[in-house]
Write an enzyme that holds these catalytic residues in place. Structure first.
Site, short mmCIF file in Angstrom:
data_model
loop_
_atom_site.label_atom_id
_atom_site.label_comp_id
_atom_site.label_asym_id
_atom_site.label_seq_id
_atom_site.Cartn_x
_atom_site.Cartn_y
_atom_site.Cartn_z
N ASN A 9 0.87 -1.18 0.00
CA ASN A 9 0.00 0.00 0.00
C ASN A 9 0.91 1.23 0.00
OD1 ASN A 9 -1.79 2.06 0.50
ND2 ASN A 9 -2.39 1.34 2.55
N LYS A 11 0.15 4.25 -0.13
CA LYS A 11 -0.44 5.41 0.54
C LYS A 11 -0.22 6.69 -0.29
CE LYS A 11 -0.02 3.00 4.90
NZ LYS A 11 0.16 3.06 6.35
N HIS A 94 -9.32 1.14 5.25
CA HIS A 94 -8.01 1.29 5.89
C HIS A 94 -8.17 2.16 7.13
CE1 HIS A 94 -3.85 2.37 6.62
NE2 HIS A 94 -3.54 1.30 5.92
N GLU A 96 -6.50 4.49 8.23
CA GLU A 96 -6.31 5.93 7.99
C GLU A 96 -7.59 6.54 7.41
OE1 GLU A 96 -2.70 5.38 5.74
OE2 GLU A 96 -1.74 4.71 7.59
N GLU A 166 -4.84 -5.03 10.60
CA GLU A 166 -3.78 -4.03 10.82
C GLU A 166 -4.03 -3.33 12.15
OE1 GLU A 166 -1.97 -2.70 6.80
OE2 GLU A 166 -3.74 -1.49 7.13
N GLY A 172 3.12 2.11 10.79
CA GLY A 172 4.07 3.21 10.62
C GLY A 172 4.82 3.57 11.89
N SER A 212 4.04 -2.31 10.15
CA SER A 212 5.49 -2.40 10.25
C SER A 212 6.07 -3.75 9.81
CB SER A 212 5.95 -2.04 11.67
OG SER A 212 5.54 -0.72 12.00
N GLY A 233 3.16 -1.08 4.18
CA GLY A 233 3.19 0.34 3.85
C GLY A 233 4.60 0.77 3.50
N GLY A 234 5.30 1.35 4.48
CA GLY A 234 6.63 1.93 4.27
C GLY A 234 7.60 1.05 3.51
#
Ligand code: 13P
Length: 250
Positions: A9, A11, A94, A96, A166, A172, A212, A233-234
């Site tokens: 993802n 983002k 999600h 967020e 999640e 994150g 993470s 993500g990251g």
């Protein structure tokens, strides 16, 4: 047998040209890997990435969509617009979207139902906040998110649904749920699915873990019985970081 499903993802990261570059590098590097792989770029990066990956096995997904088919919804994107680009998968709910944009379980459910009506595959995200976990509300929160999110979804349609657990506190933050905690939450989600549908559906549903995930922890997470994939993500923003996750079984 549930096939591993690893998703990135992106983002609100990567411009269209950066996204296309990464997609092309990833397609080359991930050739022949055994996992099902997906990337979810931002809306304006979708056309270029869809084009770049059209001859690869990598799935391209949207990070969100509207719950209407068209109309006066300034700034929003409808499923037909995604499908026109060859995008048939969408991430919904999600944390967020829930926390920053106030998306409710009811809204997420109407998006899920529309996506299914449009023949799309869905990655439905769920997960508790730290406050909810520490307050002993894990089961209550997951049960509500799964039950409300999948309201009026049929047993047949469940083949098009992937769940992504999640925990909000792990997103994150560099804090990953321990493989045992994550597996426990996944087992709980599977039992909720069994109650809503049946044992077969529960056993066949892919449940990804997100929060993470990185090269250093993906193997131990994926070794757990109830963890079938990852929503990253990251660590999905470069080939160097994402490839070892995609090829976790090598
Ligand atoms: P991180 O991998 O950056 O923690 O993000 C997880 C996530 O929210 C994926 O959807």
């Amino acid at each position: 047998m549930r096939r591993a499903y690893i998703a990135g993802n992106w983002k609100m990261n990567l411009t269209p040209s950066e996204g296309v570059k990464l997609a092309k590098e990833l397609a080359e590097a991930a050739k022949g890997c055994s996992a099902k792989v997906m990337v979810a770029p931002n809306f304006v990066t979708l056309p270029g990435v869809a084009e770049a990956l059209k001859d690869s096995d990598i799935i391209v997904a949207a990070q969100n969509m509207n719950d209407h088919t068209s109309g006066a919804f300034t700034g929003e994107v409808a499923p037909a617009m995604l499908k026109d680009l060859g995008i048939n998968t969408v991430i919904l709910g999600h944390s967020e979207r829930r926390a920053i944009y106030g998306e409710s379980d009811a809204l997420i459910n109407s998006k899920v139902l529309l996506a299914l009506e449009e023949g799309m595959d869905v990655v439905l995200c769920i997960g508790e906040t730290l406050e909810e976990r520490e307050g002993g509300k894990l089961e209550e929160v997951l049960s509500r998110q799964v039950t409300e999110g999948l309201k009026n979804v049929t047993e047949q349609q469940m083949a098009k649904i992937t769940l992504a657990y999640e925990p909000v506190w792990a997103i994150g933050t560099g804090k990953t749920a321990s493989p045992e905690d994550a597996d426990g939450a996944h087992a709980l989600v599977r039992s909720i699915i069994e109650k809503l549908f049946n044992k077969t559906v529960a056993e066949e549903t892919i449940i990804q873990y997100g929060g993470s995930v990185k090269a250093a922890n993906v193997k131990e997470l994926m070794a757990k019985e109830n963890i079938d994939g990852a929503l990253v993500g990251g660590a999905s923003l470069s080939v160097e970081k994402f490839l070892p996750i995609v090829t976790f079984d090598k």
